[in-house]
Design a protein around this motif. Structure first.
Motif, mmCIF file in Angstrom:
data_model
loop_
_atom_site.group_PDB
_atom_site.id
_atom_site.type_symbol
_atom_site.label_atom_id
_atom_site.label_comp_id
_atom_site.label_asym_id
_atom_site.label_seq_id
_atom_site.Cartn_x
_atom_site.Cartn_y
_atom_site.Cartn_z
ATOM 1 N N GLU A 125 1.398 -1.535 0.192
ATOM 2 C CA GLU A 125 -0.247 -0.149 -0.592
ATOM 3 C C GLU A 125 1.029 1.186 0.152
ATOM 4 O O GLU A 125 2.471 1.070 0.631
ATOM 5 C CB GLU A 125 -0.734 0.022 0.944
ATOM 6 N N PRO A 126 0.230 2.558 -1.276
ATOM 7 C CA PRO A 126 -0.126 2.779 -1.871
ATOM 8 C C PRO A 126 -0.569 1.979 -2.763
ATOM 9 O O PRO A 126 -1.375 1.901 -3.356
ATOM 10 C CB PRO A 126 -1.300 4.825 -1.313
ATOM 11 N N THR A 127 0.576 1.502 -3.251
ATOM 12 C CA THR A 127 0.215 0.408 -4.251
ATOM 13 C C THR A 127 1.111 -0.632 -4.084
ATOM 14 O O THR A 127 2.592 -1.189 -3.513
ATOM 15 C CB THR A 127 1.112 1.292 -5.553
ATOM 16 N N ILE A 128 1.741 -1.425 -5.504
ATOM 17 C CA ILE A 128 2.412 -2.431 -4.768
ATOM 18 C C ILE A 128 3.539 -2.434 -5.556
ATOM 19 O O ILE A 128 3.284 -1.868 -6.466
ATOM 20 C CB ILE A 128 1.419 -3.800 -5.219
ATOM 21 N N PHE A 129 4.957 -2.866 -4.798
ATOM 22 C CA PHE A 129 5.743 -2.421 -5.346
ATOM 23 C C PHE A 129 7.237 -3.901 -4.317
ATOM 24 O O PHE A 129 6.896 -3.830 -3.486
ATOM 25 C CB PHE A 129 6.407 -1.410 -4.982
ATOM 26 N N TRP A 174 22.208 -10.619 9.900
ATOM 27 C CA TRP A 174 21.969 -11.076 11.320
ATOM 28 C C TRP A 174 20.316 -11.364 11.314
ATOM 29 O O TRP A 174 20.179 -10.753 12.839
ATOM 30 C CB TRP A 174 22.683 -10.071 12.677
ATOM 31 N N SER A 175 19.551 -10.913 10.684
ATOM 32 C CA SER A 175 17.888 -10.688 10.928
ATOM 33 C C SER A 175 16.982 -11.953 10.775
ATOM 34 O O SER A 175 17.554 -13.183 10.415
ATOM 35 C CB SER A 175 16.865 -10.269 10.066
ATOM 36 N N ALA A 176 16.308 -12.141 12.211
ATOM 37 C CA ALA A 176 15.237 -13.154 11.865
ATOM 38 C C ALA A 176 14.972 -13.612 10.923
ATOM 39 O O ALA A 176 13.746 -12.741 10.055
ATOM 40 C CB ALA A 176 14.809 -13.633 13.299
ATOM 41 N N PRO A 177 14.710 -15.190 10.635
ATOM 42 C CA PRO A 177 13.738 -15.250 9.250
ATOM 43 C C PRO A 177 12.374 -14.764 9.847
ATOM 44 O O PRO A 177 11.566 -14.409 11.310
ATOM 45 C CB PRO A 177 13.243 -16.710 9.025
ATOM 46 N N GLY A 178 10.951 -14.806 8.217
ATOM 47 C CA GLY A 178 9.507 -14.204 9.219
ATOM 48 C C GLY A 178 8.866 -13.377 7.373
ATOM 49 O O GLY A 178 9.444 -12.430 6.853
ATOM 50 N N THR A 179 7.621 -12.824 8.436
ATOM 51 C CA THR A 179 7.436 -12.241 7.753
ATOM 52 C C THR A 179 7.110 -10.525 8.492
ATOM 53 O O THR A 179 6.724 -10.908 9.969
ATOM 54 C CB THR A 179 5.875 -12.399 6.974
ATOM 55 N N VAL A 180 7.557 -9.632 8.229
ATOM 56 C CA VAL A 180 7.416 -8.197 8.846
ATOM 57 C C VAL A 180 6.250 -7.729 8.218
ATOM 58 O O VAL A 180 6.337 -6.934 6.896
ATOM 59 C CB VAL A 180 8.363 -7.217 9.288
ATOM 60 N N GLU A 181 5.001 -6.544 8.688
ATOM 61 C CA GLU A 181 4.406 -5.663 8.370
ATOM 62 C C GLU A 181 3.379 -4.943 9.635
ATOM 63 O O GLU A 181 4.183 -5.118 10.425
ATOM 64 C CB GLU A 181 2.787 -6.609 8.388
ATOM 65 N N GLY A 182 3.541 -3.502 8.254
ATOM 66 C CA GLY A 182 3.378 -2.213 9.259
ATOM 67 C C GLY A 182 3.504 -0.940 8.377
ATOM 68 O O GLY A 182 3.674 -1.656 8.149
#
Length: 107
Positions: A51-55, A81-89
């Motif tokens: 959002e506001p557009t897919i990129f 060094w980041s953990a696996p997973g999906t981040v949304e916000g």
């Protein structure tokens, strides 16, 4: 260096050998010491905005005509060094990401 040399790869070891050889040729007492470390490599990486557009972000840097950045051995960009997973916000702009920049947006 003329080749990508991600830590722990064969290319990294070859680069270390070349660097040690060069330093020795300058009269510097150089040696290679192997130290076991924990290091992650990506199985899959992606960064997308919905959002506001897919990129969908390209995780490959633009090629600079320097004879090295277009090397097919160059890995995609990742944060080791980041953990696996999906981040949304919500996307928030925080200038340089300094403490005072975060304080400025918290008011």
């Amino acid at each position: 260096s003329t080749i990508p040399h991600v830590a722990g790869t064969h290319q990294d070891y070859q680069q270390a050998l070349q660097t040690a050889k060069t330093w020795i040729s300058y009269g510097i007492d150089a040696r290679i010491e192997e130290i076991p470390i924990l290091l992650t490599y990506p199985r899959h990486s992606s960064v997308s905005m919905y959002e506001p557009t897919i990129f969908n972000c390209s995780l490959k840097e633009a090629v600079v005509n320097d004879g090295t950045s277009d090397n097919p051995l160059a890995p995609p960009i990742w944060n080791g060094w980041s953990a696996p997973g999906t981040v949304e916000g919500e996307l928030v702009y925080v200038n340089y990401g300094r403490l005072e920049d975060f304080n400025a947006i918290s008011h």
